[in-house]
Design a protein around this motif. Structure first.
Motif, PDB file in Angstrom:
ATOM      1  N   ALA A  61       0.840  -1.212   0.000  1.00 46.02           N
ATOM      2  CA  ALA A  61       0.000   0.000   0.000  1.00 46.02           C
ATOM      3  C   ALA A  61       0.869   1.254   0.000  1.00 46.02           C
ATOM      4  O   ALA A  61       1.796   1.383   0.794  1.00 46.02           O
ATOM      5  N   TRP A  62       0.549   2.166  -0.911  1.00 49.31           N
ATOM      6  CA  TRP A  62       1.238   3.454  -0.970  1.00 49.31           C
ATOM      7  C   TRP A  62       0.296   4.516  -1.521  1.00 49.31           C
ATOM      8  O   TRP A  62      -0.711   4.212  -2.142  1.00 49.31           O
ATOM      9  N   VAL A  63       0.639   5.758  -1.224  1.00 45.69           N
ATOM     10  CA  VAL A  63      -0.114   6.922  -1.680  1.00 45.69           C
ATOM     11  C   VAL A  63       0.873   7.853  -2.364  1.00 45.69           C
ATOM     12  O   VAL A  63       2.004   8.023  -1.887  1.00 45.69           O
ATOM     13  N   ARG A  64       0.455   8.466  -3.466  1.00 50.94           N
ATOM     14  CA  ARG A  64       1.326   9.416  -4.151  1.00 50.94           C
ATOM     15  C   ARG A  64       1.434  10.682  -3.294  1.00 50.94           C
ATOM     16  O   ARG A  64       0.424  11.233  -2.870  1.00 50.94           O
ATOM     17  N   SER A  65       2.652  11.122  -3.014  1.00 51.38           N
ATOM     18  CA  SER A  65       2.854  12.358  -2.235  1.00 51.38           C
ATOM     19  C   SER A  65       2.338  13.552  -3.042  1.00 51.38           C
ATOM     20  O   SER A  65       2.100  13.453  -4.240  1.00 51.38           O
TER      21      SER A  65
ATOM     22  N   GLU B 294      -4.985  -5.561  -8.654  1.00 50.31           N
ATOM     23  CA  GLU B 294      -3.986  -4.505  -8.511  1.00 50.31           C
ATOM     24  C   GLU B 294      -4.594  -3.125  -8.691  1.00 50.31           C
ATOM     25  O   GLU B 294      -5.261  -2.850  -9.686  1.00 50.31           O
ATOM     26  N   PHE B 295      -4.358  -2.262  -7.722  1.00 51.77           N
ATOM     27  CA  PHE B 295      -4.704  -0.851  -7.786  1.00 51.77           C
ATOM     28  C   PHE B 295      -3.403  -0.140  -8.135  1.00 51.77           C
ATOM     29  O   PHE B 295      -2.451  -0.192  -7.348  1.00 51.77           O
ATOM     30  N   LYS B 296      -3.355   0.516  -9.310  1.00 53.66           N
ATOM     31  CA  LYS B 296      -2.105   1.111  -9.784  1.00 53.66           C
ATOM     32  C   LYS B 296      -2.385   2.381 -10.568  1.00 53.66           C
ATOM     33  O   LYS B 296      -3.510   2.584 -11.050  1.00 53.66           O
ATOM     34  N   PRO B 297      -1.373   3.231 -10.711  1.00 53.57           N
ATOM     35  CA  PRO B 297      -1.560   4.438 -11.521  1.00 53.57           C
ATOM     36  C   PRO B 297      -2.001   4.054 -12.933  1.00 53.57           C
ATOM     37  O   PRO B 297      -1.507   3.090 -13.514  1.00 53.57           O
ATOM     38  N   GLY B 298      -3.004   4.769 -13.453  1.00 57.87           N
ATOM     39  CA  GLY B 298      -3.522   4.486 -14.784  1.00 57.87           C
ATOM     40  C   GLY B 298      -4.562   3.380 -14.814  1.00 57.87           C
ATOM     41  O   GLY B 298      -5.062   3.021 -15.866  1.00 57.87           O
TER      42      GLY B 298
ATOM     43  N   THR C 158      -5.077  13.073  -4.446  1.00 55.70           N
ATOM     44  CA  THR C 158      -4.020  12.122  -4.788  1.00 55.70           C
ATOM     45  C   THR C 158      -4.630  10.729  -4.866  1.00 55.70           C
ATOM     46  O   THR C 158      -5.804  10.536  -4.564  1.00 55.70           O
ATOM     47  N   GLY C 159      -3.821   9.767  -5.254  1.00 59.91           N
ATOM     48  CA  GLY C 159      -4.291   8.393  -5.380  1.00 59.91           C
ATOM     49  C   GLY C 159      -3.595   7.459  -4.407  1.00 59.91           C
ATOM     50  O   GLY C 159      -2.454   7.696  -4.009  1.00 59.91           O
ATOM     51  N   ALA C 160      -4.316   6.390  -4.042  1.00 59.31           N
ATOM     52  CA  ALA C 160      -3.764   5.322  -3.207  1.00 59.31           C
ATOM     53  C   ALA C 160      -3.764   4.038  -4.028  1.00 59.31           C
ATOM     54  O   ALA C 160      -4.707   3.776  -4.791  1.00 59.31           O
ATOM     55  N   PHE C 161      -2.723   3.241  -3.843  1.00 61.58           N
ATOM     56  CA  PHE C 161      -2.507   2.059  -4.668  1.00 61.58           C
ATOM     57  C   PHE C 161      -2.068   0.896  -3.787  1.00 61.58           C
ATOM     58  O   PHE C 161      -1.405   1.096  -2.771  1.00 61.58           O
ATOM     59  N   PHE C 162      -2.407  -0.318  -4.198  1.00 57.99           N
ATOM     60  CA  PHE C 162      -2.094  -1.507  -3.407  1.00 57.99           C
ATOM     61  C   PHE C 162      -2.498  -2.748  -4.172  1.00 57.99           C
ATOM     62  O   PHE C 162      -3.090  -2.672  -5.255  1.00 57.99           O
ATOM     63  N   LEU C 163      -2.206  -3.894  -3.595  1.00 56.25           N
ATOM     64  CA  LEU C 163      -2.658  -5.190  -4.103  1.00 56.25           C
ATOM     65  C   LEU C 163      -3.678  -5.738  -3.117  1.00 56.25           C
ATOM     66  O   LEU C 163      -3.450  -5.689  -1.907  1.00 56.25           O
ATOM     67  N   LEU C 164      -4.796  -6.266  -3.626  1.00 58.47           N
ATOM     68  CA  LEU C 164      -5.816  -6.899  -2.783  1.00 58.47           C
ATOM     69  C   LEU C 164      -5.946  -8.355  -3.179  1.00 58.47           C
ATOM     70  O   LEU C 164      -5.958  -8.686  -4.367  1.00 58.47           O
TER      71      LEU C 164
END
Length: 148
Positions: free
Chosen positions: A29-33, A95-99, A41-47
């Motif tokens: 899990a990470w968030v774009r600064s 996957e939650f990812k940019p784009g 901003t967006g948050a991204f991770f694997l579920l």
């Protein structure tokens, strides 16, 4: 002795119900600064779900509004839109990812610097429509440092 046996049986029954509860694992899990005046901003991770689940909500105390978003091509234009829910098939990693899929944090109440820990809550439904939630801390990362 009888009360001890009853207490043990009750305890084991409680363990069984906890073990049967729907499980959702969150990884990376990470968030774009953000920069000083940026309000989203967006948050991204694997579920990964142990059984078929439905992701229905996300929230964070750092944002006034949090939505589950998808990005998709409409003709030759990439569009982003909020979605009501997302199927999480058993045993499959989503996957939650940019784009692509992501959690959008809007109305940020403060800038998010690289290294900050951002609390997120994900709410999901099991096959019986029972609500569950998972709490996590996502690390804020600069866009160029976003790859785990």
């Amino acid at each position: 002795m009888r009360s001890l046996v009853l207490a043990l049986v009750a305890g084991l029954a409680g363990l069984t119900s906890v073990a049967a509860e729907a499980q959702l694992q969150v990884q990376q899990a990470w968030v774009r600064s953000t920069v000083a005046q940026q309000k989203a901003t967006g948050a991204f991770f694997l579920l990964r779900a142990d059984s078929d689940l439905q992701l229905v909500e996300a929230s964070s105390p750092v944002a006034a509004m949090v939505e589950i978003h998808e990005m998709a091509m409409e003709g030759s234009v990439m569009r982003m839109r909020a979605i009501e829910s997302l199927a999480l098939p058993a045993g499959k990693t989503v996957e939650f990812k940019p784009g692509g899929l992501h959690v959008m944090l809007m109305g940020l109440n403060r800038p998010l610097a690289a290294g900050d820990k951002v609390p997120l809550t994900l709410v999901y439904l099991d096959k019986n429509k029972k609500r569950h939630q998972v709490e996590l801390q996502a690390e804020a990362r600069a866009p160029q440092a976003a790859k785990p």
